[in-house]
Design an enzyme around this catalytic site. Structure first.
Site, PDB file in Angstrom:
ATOM      1  N   ASN A   1       3.478  -4.208   7.344  1.00  0.00           N
ATOM      2  CA  ASN A   1       4.274  -4.927   6.343  1.00  0.00           C
ATOM      3  C   ASN A   1       5.000  -3.963   5.416  1.00  0.00           C
ATOM      4  O   ASN A   1       6.078  -4.261   4.906  1.00  0.00           O
ATOM      5  CB  ASN A   1       3.367  -5.840   5.516  1.00  0.00           C
ATOM      6  CG  ASN A   1       2.925  -7.046   6.314  1.00  0.00           C
ATOM      7  OD1 ASN A   1       3.701  -7.948   6.561  1.00  0.00           O
ATOM      8  ND2 ASN A   1       1.672  -7.039   6.746  1.00  0.00           N
TER       9      ASN A   1
ATOM     10  N   HIS B   1       0.111   6.446   4.307  1.00  0.00           N
ATOM     11  CA  HIS B   1       1.550   6.163   4.405  1.00  0.00           C
ATOM     12  C   HIS B   1       2.307   7.308   3.755  1.00  0.00           C
ATOM     13  O   HIS B   1       2.132   7.572   2.554  1.00  0.00           O
ATOM     14  CB  HIS B   1       1.903   4.852   3.702  1.00  0.00           C
ATOM     15  CG  HIS B   1       1.259   3.646   4.293  1.00  0.00           C
ATOM     16  ND1 HIS B   1       1.425   3.273   5.607  1.00  0.00           N
ATOM     17  CD2 HIS B   1       0.421   2.729   3.751  1.00  0.00           C
ATOM     18  CE1 HIS B   1       0.729   2.168   5.844  1.00  0.00           C
ATOM     19  NE2 HIS B   1       0.105   1.828   4.739  1.00  0.00           N
TER      20      HIS B   1
ATOM     21  N   ALA C   1       0.807  -1.220   0.000  1.00  0.00           N
ATOM     22  CA  ALA C   1       0.000   0.000   0.000  1.00  0.00           C
ATOM     23  C   ALA C   1       0.843   1.275   0.000  1.00  0.00           C
ATOM     24  O   ALA C   1       0.384   2.317   0.441  1.00  0.00           O
ATOM     25  CB  ALA C   1      -0.937  -0.029   1.199  1.00  0.00           C
TER      26      ALA C   1
HETATM   27  N1  LIG Z   1       2.351  -6.536   1.997  1.00  0.00           N
HETATM   28  C1  LIG Z   1       1.396  -5.696   2.329  1.00  0.00           C
HETATM   29  O1  LIG Z   1       1.394  -4.521   1.966  1.00  0.00           O
HETATM   30  C2  LIG Z   1       0.262  -6.172   3.164  1.00  0.00           C
HETATM   31  C3  LIG Z   1      -0.874  -5.378   3.336  1.00  0.00           C
HETATM   32  C4  LIG Z   1      -1.918  -5.875   4.089  1.00  0.00           C
HETATM   33  C5  LIG Z   1      -1.820  -7.118   4.689  1.00  0.00           C
HETATM   34  N2  LIG Z   1      -0.685  -7.844   4.537  1.00  0.00           N
HETATM   35  C6  LIG Z   1      -0.530  -9.172   5.160  1.00  0.00           C
HETATM   36  O2  LIG Z   1      -1.017 -10.153   4.272  1.00  0.00           O
HETATM   37  C7  LIG Z   1      -1.596 -11.227   5.021  1.00  0.00           C
HETATM   38  C8  LIG Z   1      -3.020 -11.464   4.530  1.00  0.00           C
HETATM   39  O3  LIG Z   1      -3.792 -10.287   4.765  1.00  0.00           O
HETATM   40  P1  LIG Z   1      -5.391 -10.343   4.668  1.00  0.00           P
HETATM   41  O4  LIG Z   1      -5.881  -8.964   4.826  1.00  0.00           O
HETATM   42  O5  LIG Z   1      -5.786 -11.162   3.483  1.00  0.00           O
HETATM   43  O6  LIG Z   1      -5.715 -11.152   5.997  1.00  0.00           O
HETATM   44  P2  LIG Z   1      -7.037 -12.002   6.331  1.00  0.00           P
HETATM   45  O7  LIG Z   1      -7.054 -12.143   7.802  1.00  0.00           O
HETATM   46  O8  LIG Z   1      -8.208 -11.457   5.633  1.00  0.00           O
HETATM   47  O9  LIG Z   1      -6.701 -13.430   5.669  1.00  0.00           O
HETATM   48  C9  LIG Z   1      -5.682 -14.273   6.112  1.00  0.00           C
HETATM   49  C10 LIG Z   1      -6.148 -15.707   5.863  1.00  0.00           C
HETATM   50  O10 LIG Z   1      -5.047 -16.586   6.079  1.00  0.00           O
HETATM   51  C11 LIG Z   1      -5.505 -17.693   6.833  1.00  0.00           C
HETATM   52  N3  LIG Z   1      -4.368 -18.244   7.560  1.00  0.00           N
HETATM   53  C12 LIG Z   1      -3.716 -17.687   8.618  1.00  0.00           C
HETATM   54  N4  LIG Z   1      -2.707 -18.491   9.010  1.00  0.00           N
HETATM   55  C13 LIG Z   1      -2.727 -19.575   8.181  1.00  0.00           C
HETATM   56  C14 LIG Z   1      -1.941 -20.754   8.084  1.00  0.00           C
HETATM   57  N5  LIG Z   1      -0.942 -20.994   8.936  1.00  0.00           N
HETATM   58  N6  LIG Z   1      -2.226 -21.647   7.103  1.00  0.00           N
HETATM   59  C15 LIG Z   1      -3.263 -21.434   6.253  1.00  0.00           C
HETATM   60  N7  LIG Z   1      -4.051 -20.334   6.308  1.00  0.00           N
HETATM   61  C16 LIG Z   1      -3.778 -19.414   7.251  1.00  0.00           C
HETATM   62  C17 LIG Z   1      -6.601 -17.155   7.731  1.00  0.00           C
HETATM   63  O11 LIG Z   1      -7.497 -18.179   8.150  1.00  0.00           O
HETATM   64  C18 LIG Z   1      -7.273 -16.132   6.807  1.00  0.00           C
HETATM   65  O12 LIG Z   1      -8.319 -16.708   6.060  1.00  0.00           O
HETATM   66  C19 LIG Z   1      -1.530 -10.818   6.496  1.00  0.00           C
HETATM   67  O13 LIG Z   1      -0.413 -11.422   7.122  1.00  0.00           O
HETATM   68  C20 LIG Z   1      -1.322  -9.318   6.450  1.00  0.00           C
HETATM   69  O14 LIG Z   1      -0.589  -8.838   7.558  1.00  0.00           O
HETATM   70  C21 LIG Z   1       0.332  -7.422   3.768  1.00  0.00           C
END
Ligand SMILES: NC(=O)c1ccc[n+]([C@@H]2O[C@H](COP(=O)([O-])OP(=O)(O)OC[C@H]3O[C@@H](n4cnc5c(N)ncnc54)[C@H](O)[C@@H]3O)[C@@H](O)[C@H]2O)c1
Length: 267
Positions: free
Chosen positions: A188, A218, A120
């Site tokens: 992140n 940000h 983002a």
């Molecule tokens: N890179 C970026 O800019 C950025 C931005 C936002 C979020 N993120 C990260 O990306 C990830 C996903 O974000 P989101 O908004 O989709 O989250 P979310 O909570 O909507 O989805 C995460 C999914 O992963 C599943 N999960 C968690 N641990 C697991 C495991 N060990 N094995 C299998 N499934 C598992 C959960 O059940 C959930 O359905 C998060 O870690 C978040 O911090 C990154």
């Protein structure tokens, strides 16, 4: 066809899966997995071409490119397993990689790739270019509403009650490494910014809570011998997960398109 395997069927995983299913030529969603079976079911039934439901190992087995969109706890281990099998991997929980820098060299040795989408924030193209010379400083200021920070271990540790914050308040200042440890689900962007620029110990992060905000902001300032760069993005948060900005999912989709496209734009 490049076979894609997805771990994590939440907000970001769902957007990615739908894009691979319908929009991006050259990619096929081969297998998906989520520890929450209901999430797997909802996603699989929303797709035109049904992928296989698999375990994490099964996803890695069936994919050329594994996508992690699950959690910082799982990112490092998943990347290690994928790289051991000589598979490419895209990581969304980028903060989860700061204790796994050895995997960068391991991927290079084994001839596979680790993709970190910009998420983002804006400006990584110019920061990467600037690092070819010298960067003096990188600062990230992140402004979030209280709901964008809920559940962070740092709040518990410092006994910060978000409900009591009524106006703009700085709740954290430190290095990118400290920020990622303190807010593993929320910042992140600090990790990817550090990888592109001057590293996780020199990149400075400030987190500000603002109850009046409807968007995650940000603001990045970089100074170096190229000059000065400043970017500011106002992100619409996902209605299903206020910690996640819509642009983060779009950035993952754009990275996938870049992987498969003959024409490469930007640094
Ligand atoms: N890179 C970026 O800019 C950025 C931005 C936002 C979020 N993120 C990260 O990306 C990830 C996903 O974000 P989101 O908004 O989709 O989250 P979310 O909570 O909507 O989805 C995460 C999914 O992963 C599943 N999960 C968690 N641990 C697991 C495991 N060990 N094995 C299998 N499934 C598992 C959960 O059940 C959930 O359905 C998060 O870690 C978040 O911090 C990154």
């Amino acid at each position: 066809m490049l076979k894609v395997g997805l771990v994590g069927c939440g907000v970001i995983g769902t957007e990615i899966a739908k894009a691979v299913d319908k929009k991006i030529p050259g990619l096929e969603l081969a297998a998906i997995c989520d520890k929450n079976k209901a999430k797997e079911d909802v996603l699989i039934h929303s797709l035109e071409k049904m992928p296989i439901l698999a375990t994490i190992d099964g996803v890695i087995e069936r994919a050329d490119l594994v996508i992690e969109a699950a959690s910082a706890d799982v990112a490092g281990e998943l990347a290690k397993k994928a790289i051991n099998k000589k598979k490419d991997i895209m990581i969304m929980s980028i903060g989860g990689m700061i204790d796994h820098f050895d995997l960068f060299d391991e991927a290079r040795k084994r001839g596979c790739r680790i993709y970190f989408p910009s998420g983002a924030i804006a400006g990584l193209d110019a920061i990467k270019a600037a690092s070819e010379a010298h960067i003096d400083s990188v600062t990230l200021e992140t402004y979030k509403s209280p709901s964008g920070l809920e559940g962070a271990p740092y709040l518990e540790e410092k006994k910060i009650d978000l409900r009591k914050i009524k106006r703009k308040t700085t709740i954290f200042e430190g290095s990118s490494r400290e920020a990622v440890k303190a807010f593993p689900k929320n910042i992140n962007v600090a990790a990817v910014l550090s990888f592109a620029g001057i590293g996780i110990d020199k990149t400075r992060v400030r987190i500000i809570v603002d109850p009046s905000l409807k968007r995650n902001i940000h603001h990045i300032v970089v100074k170096g011998n190229f000059g000065k760069l400043e970017t500011r993005v106002e992100n619409v948060p996902s209605p299903f997960n206020p910690r996640t900005s819509y642009l983060a999912a779009l950035s993952a989709i754009a990275t996938l398109r870049k992987i498969t496209d003959a024409v490469q734009i930007g640094t």
